[in-house]
Motif scaffolding. Structure first.
Motif, short mmCIF file in Angstrom:
data_model
loop_
_atom_site.label_atom_id
_atom_site.label_comp_id
_atom_site.label_asym_id
_atom_site.label_seq_id
_atom_site.Cartn_x
_atom_site.Cartn_y
_atom_site.Cartn_z
N ILE A 1 0.66 1.03 -7.08
CA ILE A 1 -0.75 0.85 -6.69
C ILE A 1 -0.85 -0.03 -5.45
CG2 ILE A 1 -2.93 -0.21 -7.47
CD1 ILE A 1 -2.17 0.82 -10.30
N ALA A 2 0.02 -0.99 -5.32
CA ALA A 2 -0.03 -1.92 -4.19
C ALA A 2 0.31 -1.23 -2.86
CB ALA A 2 0.91 -3.07 -4.43
N LEU A 3 1.00 -0.10 -2.94
CA LEU A 3 1.37 0.59 -1.70
C LEU A 3 0.16 1.33 -1.14
CD1 LEU A 3 4.84 2.08 -2.66
CD2 LEU A 3 4.37 0.06 -1.30
N GLU A 4 0.12 1.42 0.19
CA GLU A 4 -0.99 2.11 0.84
C GLU A 4 -0.43 2.92 2.00
OE1 GLU A 4 -4.03 -0.67 2.00
OE2 GLU A 4 -5.31 0.92 2.76
N SER A 5 -1.11 3.99 2.36
CA SER A 5 -0.64 4.82 3.48
C SER A 5 -1.28 4.36 4.79
CB SER A 5 -0.99 6.28 3.23
OG SER A 5 -0.24 6.75 2.14
N GLU B 1 2.83 8.64 13.06
CA GLU B 1 3.69 8.80 11.89
C GLU B 1 2.94 8.26 10.68
OE1 GLU B 1 7.97 6.93 10.41
OE2 GLU B 1 7.31 6.55 12.46
N LEU B 2 3.05 8.98 9.57
CA LEU B 2 2.41 8.52 8.34
C LEU B 2 3.46 7.80 7.48
CD1 LEU B 2 -0.19 8.67 6.52
CD2 LEU B 2 0.86 10.67 5.46
N ILE B 3 3.13 6.58 7.08
CA ILE B 3 4.07 5.84 6.23
C ILE B 3 3.32 5.25 5.04
CG2 ILE B 3 5.66 5.25 8.13
CD1 ILE B 3 4.39 2.38 8.00
#
Lengths: 174, 159
Positions: free
Chosen positions: B7-11, B102-104
């Motif tokens: 949940i803490a990750l975001e794009s 770039e999408l990360i």
């Protein structure tokens, strides 16, 4: 079973506009906002100079009937390079006579988009919005945006003072 | 990886301005398009370069490179179309970029008090520390207006 009633299609209504240029830059104005178009040459002798340049974009007035129109330089208003004006628009509902290079054409617009909100200075008073015509984007001017209420008040006060001064000078024979 | 960590990750979308890379939250990005004609007209908002026409919609172009890297882009490869918030209302803005994007998906470190106003946070990616941009701080705009304000909606002309 009854067929569902056809919904009324709301075809976009068109507005007649005049495409005109100021210092080569293209603008649009609703044709309903323009009372009259005159050649600048035809105004010779009918204009009066404003002695104090309190509003730099207005240097002259033109008296038409009961109304005094302030002649606004389009180039000065929009901050464009100086160019010789060929025509003047007498605008409705505002005592403004706008100097322009010339008219490109009359056409219709069916869509007017509000100015994007990233534009956040005087241009919000200058334009009603933007329209796309033939893959070009043209700003649509606000007729009442050429002179603010403050500018009109200042000009009116200068004009009043000049008129009061003229009879006094005539009486003293100056 | 635990659910909490996921949940803490975001794009984020990484964009390039000259030699430097910056990030914008992916949820703010609409699309990446080839440069098209910029229409210019008189105005006094220096940070806005002009407008482009995209799918019948007029979008303002804001070159943010001068603020971020100190000079205007000499090469524009794409326009990154992002949404910018004006109070509760969203509007697209076109940001010229000089390279591929770039999408990360990473974890963002929140901004600190000492960071510039345009910094929303920081990312660590590929050995670089990358600023996450706050578009509301970076691009100009009129003060927040209610979302229902009719005057600011794109409208059809009613003759």
């Amino acid at each position: 079973m009854q067929p569902a009633p056809a919904t009324k299609s709301r075809a976009p209504r068109a507005e007649q506009i005049i495409l005109f240029r100021v210092s080569g830059q293209l603008f649009a104005i609703s044709s309903g906002s323009v009372q009259e178009v005159r050649s600048v040459d035809g105004l010779t002798g009918t204009t009066q100079e404003i002695s104090q340049s309190i509003v730099p974009k207005v240097r002259h007035t033109i008296r038409r009937g009961d109304t005094t129109h302030y002649v606004v330089s389009g180039t000065s208003h929009f901050g464009l390079p100086a160019a010789s004006a060929g025509l003047v628009f007498f605008l409705r509902h505002t005592p403004t006579a706008l100097l322009i290079d010339g008219i490109d054409k009359m056409t219709t617009m069916t869509y007017l988009q509000a100015l994007p909100q990233t534009f956040c200075h005087e241009e919000r008073d200058w334009y009603r919005g933007l329209t796309a015509l033939d893959q070009m984007i043209v700003p649509v001017v606000k007729p009442e945006g050429f002179l603010s209420v403050e500018e009109l008040t200042l000009l009116d006060s200068v004009l009043r003072a000049e008129r009061q001064q003229q009879p006094a000078e005539a009486e003293t024979g100056e | 990886m635990t659910i909490v960590a996921e949940i803490a990750l975001e794009s984020f979308v990484l964009l390039r301005l000259g030699e430097r890379r910056f990030a914008v939250r992916a949820r703010q990005i609409v699309e990446l398009i080839a440069p098209s004609r910029v229409f210019r007209f008189p105005h006094n908002t220096a940070a806005v370069e002009g407008v482009i026409l995209r799918r019948g919609r007029i979008i303002s172009v804001c070159d943010i490179s001068e603020q971020l890297v100190g000079k205007k882009l000499s090469v524009r490869r794409f326009y990154l179309i992002a949404t910018r918030l004006f109070g509760a209302r969203k509007e697209p803005v076109a940001l010229p970029v000089s390279g591929d994007c770039e999408l990360i998906t990473v974890d963002m470190t929140p901004r600190s008090e000492s960071d510039s106003t345009h910094v929303a946070g920081w990312l660590s990616h590929g050995g670089d520390v990358i600023e996450v941009l706050d578009l509301e701080a970076l691009t100009p705009g009129i003060p927040a207006v209610p979302a229902t304000s009719v005057a600011l909606q794109p409208v059809e002309v009613r003759a």
